[in-house]
Design an enzyme around this catalytic site. Structure first.
Site, PDB file in Angstrom:
ATOM      1  N   LYS A  54      27.246  28.214  51.254  1.00 54.12           N
ATOM      2  CA  LYS A  54      26.365  27.572  50.264  1.00 54.12           C
ATOM      3  C   LYS A  54      24.928  27.590  50.765  1.00 54.12           C
ATOM      4  CE  LYS A  54      29.650  24.472  48.039  1.00 54.12           C
ATOM      5  NZ  LYS A  54      30.320  23.191  48.041  1.00 54.12           N
ATOM      6  N   GLN A  98      30.592  17.304  50.293  1.00 51.45           N
ATOM      7  CA  GLN A  98      31.787  18.147  50.173  1.00 51.45           C
ATOM      8  C   GLN A  98      33.045  17.280  50.077  1.00 51.45           C
ATOM      9  OE1 GLN A  98      31.409  21.643  50.208  1.00 51.45           O
ATOM     10  NE2 GLN A  98      33.560  21.694  49.644  1.00 51.45           N
ATOM     11  N   ASP A 121      26.272  18.202  41.719  1.00 51.35           N
ATOM     12  CA  ASP A 121      27.671  18.420  41.337  1.00 51.35           C
ATOM     13  C   ASP A 121      27.978  17.822  39.962  1.00 51.35           C
ATOM     14  OD1 ASP A 121      29.306  19.956  42.916  1.00 51.35           O
ATOM     15  OD2 ASP A 121      29.695  18.377  44.378  1.00 51.35           O
TER      16      ASP A 121
END
Ligand code: NAD
Length: 291
Positions: A54, A98, A121
């Site tokens: 990422k 995460q 997100d």
């Protein structure tokens, strides 16, 4: 096989290129350099690779990018303090924690602590509310990728019948909100839904997000339908480890009009959409600070 196999890697590459170009243009016009922070708790090797990937992709599109690796025994207070520090950091416009977190940590409390404007997100309840009420919001990355792909393939989704198999907060529910907003007629199926094959056979669009290897069979698919397989399942076949989706690719690809493979379908789009969301968040925050 009759279905066209959709190349998710190529589509993701196109999204990344667009993000890179839009970032350069935004900065050239005096905008801030977008910044992405990823927080990983614990030392799961697969997650470490994913987080590093990422950050690498974020730098490649011109972002400032940092990863915070916290030990497995990180306390709730320490993690909350890390999130608060990133909320206050003007270099950061996107914060991703995460998941899953180690079981001693309260994920909801952590996600709720992220500044909704930095919530790349799209998991914060404020952004879930914004999405369902038609306001602009960061949208969870995997359903966003699916939605961009469907619009590219089908154009107007008005009047299409869609079935989403799976009702999770990260895929199924936001996918339903996006398809509803695009005027599709949406069915959300789940583990308690009777006659799933029959419901699937009515759908022009099938999104499978279940987590059950090769569950959706070819004879569940309406001829010509577009099938997006979100599932990622690790199985062993003929003594070899293999990744498969939630759709039985061999039988479904004989009936569908187009289908995403696993791997190489929806998976690559998720990080590309994370980058897209980070740029959007940077623009929103920059705009707010300068008006
Ligand atoms: P989840 O476990 O949170 O949700 C699964 C859903 O499937 C539940 O709503 C459940 O009701 C439904 N379900 C379970 N058994 C069913 C059955 N027999 N019939 C109908 N519905 C059933 O899963 P999730 O987080 O949404 O992930 C789903 C899959 O997508 C997993 O394989 C996951 O690894 C994958 N995934 C991939 C990406 C990506 O980037 N490609 C991102 C997120 C999730």
């Amino acid at each position: 096989m009759s279905a066209e196999v959709i190349d998710g890697k190529a589509f993701a590459e196109k999204i990344r290129e667009q993000v890179g170009e839009n970032t350069a243009e935004f900065i050239a016009q005096g905008g801030v350099q977008p910044g992405l922070a990823v927080v990983l708790v614990g030392n799961d090797p697969a997650s470490e690779v994913y987080v590093a990937n990422k950050n690498k992709q974020a730098e490649a599109v011109g972002f400032y990018s940092v990863a915070h690796y916290l030990p497995e025994d990180t306390t709730q207070d320490a993690l909350m303090a890390q999130v608060e520090a990133l909320n206050a950091d003007p270099r950061i416009h996107g914060i991703l924690v995460q998941l899953p977190l180690p079981s001693h940590l309260d994920s909801d409390a952590v996600l709720n602590a992220i500044d909704p404007d930095k919530d790349v997100d799209g998991f914060h309840p404020v952004n879930i509310g914004r999405l369902w009420s038609g306001q602009s919001a960061p949208v969870p990355c995997t359903p966003l990728g699916c939605s961009l792909l469907l619009k590219e393939r089908l154009g107007d989704l008005a009047g299409k019948k869609a079935i989403i198999i799976g009702r999770s907060n990260i895929v199924g529910k936001p996918m339903a909100a996006l398809l509803l907003a695009a005027n599709a007629t949406v069915t959300i199926a789940h583990s308690k839904t009777p006659d799933l094959p029959g419901l699937c056979r009515e759908a022009d669009i099938v999104v499978a997000a279940v987590g059950r290897a090769e569950m959706v069979q070819g004879d569940w698919i309406k001829p010509g339908a577009i099938v997006l397989d979100v599932g990622i399942n690790r199985i062993e076949r003929d003594g070899k480890k293999k990744l498969v989706g939630d759709v039985d690719f061999a039988s479904a690809s004989a009936i569908a009009g187009a289908i995403t493979p696993v791997p190489g379908g929806i998976g690559p789009m998720t990080i590309a959409c994370l980058l897209r969301n980070t740029l959007t968040c940077a623009k929103t925050i920059d705009n707010r600070l300068n008006t």
